[in-house]
Scaffold this active site. Structure first.
Site, mmCIF file in Angstrom:
data_model
loop_
_atom_site.group_PDB
_atom_site.id
_atom_site.type_symbol
_atom_site.label_atom_id
_atom_site.label_comp_id
_atom_site.label_asym_id
_atom_site.label_seq_id
_atom_site.Cartn_x
_atom_site.Cartn_y
_atom_site.Cartn_z
ATOM 1 C CB CYS A 110 -25.288 -50.002 46.754
ATOM 2 S SG CYS A 110 -25.104 -48.296 47.264
ATOM 3 C CG HIS A 249 -21.864 -51.997 46.732
ATOM 4 N ND1 HIS A 249 -21.802 -51.125 45.660
ATOM 5 C CD2 HIS A 249 -22.053 -51.233 47.834
ATOM 6 C CE1 HIS A 249 -21.953 -49.891 46.110
ATOM 7 N NE2 HIS A 249 -22.100 -49.934 47.420
ATOM 8 C CG ASN A 279 -20.832 -46.619 47.112
ATOM 9 O OD1 ASN A 279 -21.421 -47.044 46.114
ATOM 10 N ND2 ASN A 279 -21.277 -46.812 48.335
HETATM 11 N N1 ACO Z 1 -12.850 -36.175 56.516
HETATM 12 C C1 ACO Z 1 -12.365 -35.991 57.748
HETATM 13 N N2 ACO Z 1 -13.060 -36.319 58.846
HETATM 14 C C2 ACO Z 1 -14.274 -36.846 58.699
HETATM 15 C C3 ACO Z 1 -14.830 -37.058 57.434
HETATM 16 C C4 ACO Z 1 -14.079 -36.698 56.318
HETATM 17 N N3 ACO Z 1 -14.518 -36.864 55.062
HETATM 18 N N4 ACO Z 1 -16.059 -37.589 57.587
HETATM 19 C C5 ACO Z 1 -16.263 -37.723 58.900
HETATM 20 N N5 ACO Z 1 -15.187 -37.259 59.596
HETATM 21 C C6 ACO Z 1 -14.989 -37.222 61.022
HETATM 22 C C7 ACO Z 1 -16.292 -37.199 61.772
HETATM 23 O O1 ACO Z 1 -16.737 -35.875 61.916
HETATM 24 C C8 ACO Z 1 -15.936 -37.828 63.063
HETATM 25 O O2 ACO Z 1 -15.291 -36.864 63.853
HETATM 26 P P1 ACO Z 1 -15.556 -36.789 65.430
HETATM 27 O O3 ACO Z 1 -15.084 -38.099 65.956
HETATM 28 O O4 ACO Z 1 -14.723 -35.623 65.853
HETATM 29 O O5 ACO Z 1 -17.014 -36.596 65.569
HETATM 30 C C9 ACO Z 1 -14.875 -38.825 62.676
HETATM 31 O O6 ACO Z 1 -14.359 -38.426 61.408
HETATM 32 C C10 ACO Z 1 -15.417 -40.226 62.552
HETATM 33 O O7 ACO Z 1 -14.326 -40.997 62.281
HETATM 34 P P2 ACO Z 1 -14.322 -42.534 62.509
HETATM 35 O O8 ACO Z 1 -15.150 -42.901 63.691
HETATM 36 O O9 ACO Z 1 -12.926 -42.986 62.480
HETATM 37 O O10 ACO Z 1 -15.071 -43.012 61.212
HETATM 38 P P3 ACO Z 1 -15.337 -44.474 60.863
HETATM 39 O O11 ACO Z 1 -14.170 -45.319 61.145
HETATM 40 O O12 ACO Z 1 -16.665 -44.867 61.427
HETATM 41 O O13 ACO Z 1 -15.467 -44.395 59.297
HETATM 42 C C11 ACO Z 1 -17.037 -44.544 57.530
HETATM 43 C C12 ACO Z 1 -16.549 -43.732 58.720
HETATM 44 C C13 ACO Z 1 -15.891 -44.665 56.558
HETATM 45 C C14 ACO Z 1 -18.191 -43.837 56.884
HETATM 46 C C15 ACO Z 1 -17.456 -45.935 58.073
HETATM 47 O O14 ACO Z 1 -18.421 -45.808 59.053
HETATM 48 C C16 ACO Z 1 -17.974 -46.795 56.992
HETATM 49 O O15 ACO Z 1 -17.235 -47.291 56.174
HETATM 50 N N6 ACO Z 1 -19.289 -47.057 56.999
HETATM 51 C C17 ACO Z 1 -19.940 -47.787 55.973
HETATM 52 C C18 ACO Z 1 -20.660 -46.810 55.183
HETATM 53 C C19 ACO Z 1 -20.450 -46.937 53.727
HETATM 54 O O16 ACO Z 1 -19.468 -47.357 53.193
HETATM 55 N N7 ACO Z 1 -21.470 -46.545 53.074
HETATM 56 C C20 ACO Z 1 -21.450 -46.559 51.714
HETATM 57 C C21 ACO Z 1 -22.788 -46.275 51.266
HETATM 58 S S1 ACO Z 1 -23.846 -47.493 51.702
HETATM 59 C C22 ACO Z 1 -23.625 -48.641 50.678
HETATM 60 O O17 ACO Z 1 -23.050 -48.543 49.650
HETATM 61 C C23 ACO Z 1 -24.238 -49.859 51.087
#
Ligand code: ACO
Length: 324
Positions: A110, A249, A279
């Site tokens: 990215c 990004h 993304n």
């Molecule tokens: N739909 C519904 N539920 C989901 C989904 C989905 N698509 N994906 C995961 N879940 C569930 C998980 O199974 C988990 O459930 P559990 O608690 O029962 O195990 C729960 O949702 C996790 O939820 P949260 O803890 O609220 O998730 P979080 O607030 O950590 O958000 C996210 C997750 C959005 C991925 C966050 O960690 C984030 O933004 N991370 C940065 C990653 C990113 O943006 N990467 C992009 C690529 S890297 C880059 O470009 C640099």
């Protein structure tokens, strides 16, 4: 002496729009979950077009009105190249008949566009070359594990890029700070391209593709990327107050809000369009730039001070302070 300048921008997107509700029909997710955590509402998913097709769509617009044989180089930033080899850039060259160009891909995930733009600026500043295309292009849908809802809802396909030329009488690339940390490479990685896109007729899902430690990536973005931006602005203090926009990004609006808070750069300066495209990895920064040029927020040649920031797998991250 003439200095490198962005003189033209262009984007090319696959037509197929996949909304969060469309995703909810094929996996256990919801518009509410995706939008509240990421700000993403829809993304493009290519049905047929490859990364080089998307990049070619951009290149064709960038060379409109100029002789393709005057292009000295083509750099494509991508982590979803059509082939291991040849490079995507060589395929673009052939498609637009830029017969005098040298061509290479940059894989910095990215951060790819920021790395590629930095590289291109060095080629032009060397004085040996005058004009090049720098394109970020991705078909992230080919890299997803479509059975993993925690990653597959985040990404999208697209391409955008710039024509960079030695045409400016003043320095426009003010400063840059480009960084990597291979020790954290396993925070986000992908095996070779897989099939399994649920929007394709031939749905042959396999459990590989991208693997991401979402929390680690969030912390990385907050800590290292913020520090990178703070460092570059501290080094160039006169630009801190006159900074017009941050084109960072587009992974997630929450990440941008967190970086805004940490860097004390007001959120109003952080432009974003992640809601429409998700993304798009190496395409995200140029895609944002193009849209902001199209809607008049940014005018090329108007001396607006902008920071372009990328961050992603590698880990890689970096910023370029540029007068557009
Ligand atoms: N739909 C519904 N539920 C989901 C989904 C989905 N698509 N994906 C995961 N879940 C569930 C998980 O199974 C988990 O459930 P559990 O608690 O029962 O195990 C729960 O949702 C996790 O939820 P949260 O803890 O609220 O998730 P979080 O607030 O950590 O958000 C996210 C997750 C959005 C991925 C966050 O960690 C984030 O933004 N991370 C940065 C990653 C990113 O943006 N990467 C992009 C690529 S890297 C880059 O470009 C640099």
């Amino acid at each position: 002496q003439l200095y490198p300048q962005v003189t033209k921008v262009a984007k090319y997107l696959p037509d197929n729009i996949v909304t969060n509700d469309d995703l909810a029909k094929v996996m256990d997710t919801s518009d509410e979950w995706i939008a509240s955590r990421t700000g993403i509402r829809e993304r493009r998913v290519s049905l047929k077009e490859t990364t080089s097709d998307l990049a070619t769509g951009v290149a064709k617009q960038l060379i409109q009105g100029i002789d393709a044989s005057s292009i000295d180089f083509i750099i494509v930033a991508t982590m979803t190249a059509d082939y291991g080899t040849p490079s995507t850039a060589c395929l673009v060259q052939s498609n637009i008949e830029a017969n005098n160009a040298f061509c290479l891909d940059v894989n910095a995930a990215c951060s790819g566009f920021v790395y590629a733009l930095s590289t291109a600026e060095k080629f032009l500043s060397s004085g040996s070359y005058n004009r090049g295309l720098v394109i970020g292009a991705e078909t992230m849908s080919t890299m997803m594990n479509w059975e993993d809802r925690s990653t597959s809802v985040l990404f999208g396909d697209g391409a955008a890029g710039v024509l960079l030329e030695n045409t400016s009488t003043e320095v426009r690339f003010i400063d840059e700070l480009i960084q990597s940390d291979g020790k954290r490479s396993m925070a986000l990685y992908a095996k070779e391209n897989v099939d399994g896109n649920p929007f394709k007729e031939n749905d042959d899902r396999v459990s590989s593709g991208m693997v991401m430690d979402g929390k680690k990536i969030f912390d990385f973005a907050l800590r290292d990327v913020s520090k990178n931006m703070i460092n570059i602005l501290e080094k160039n203090e006169e630009f801190r107050d006159s900074l017009d926009y941050v084109l960072a990004h587009q992974a997630n609006v929450r990440i941008l809000e967190a970086i805004s808070k940490k860097t004390k750069i007001p959120m109003t300066k952080f432009l974003h369009n992640v809601a429409k495209y998700g993304n798009t990895s190496a395409a995200s920064v140029p895609l944002l730039l193009v849209e902001k040029v199209e809607d008049g927020t940014i005018t090329l040649g108007s001396n607006q001070n902008v920071i372009l920031t990328g961050y992603g797998a590698g880990l890689t991250w970096g910023s370029i302070l540029i007068k557009l």
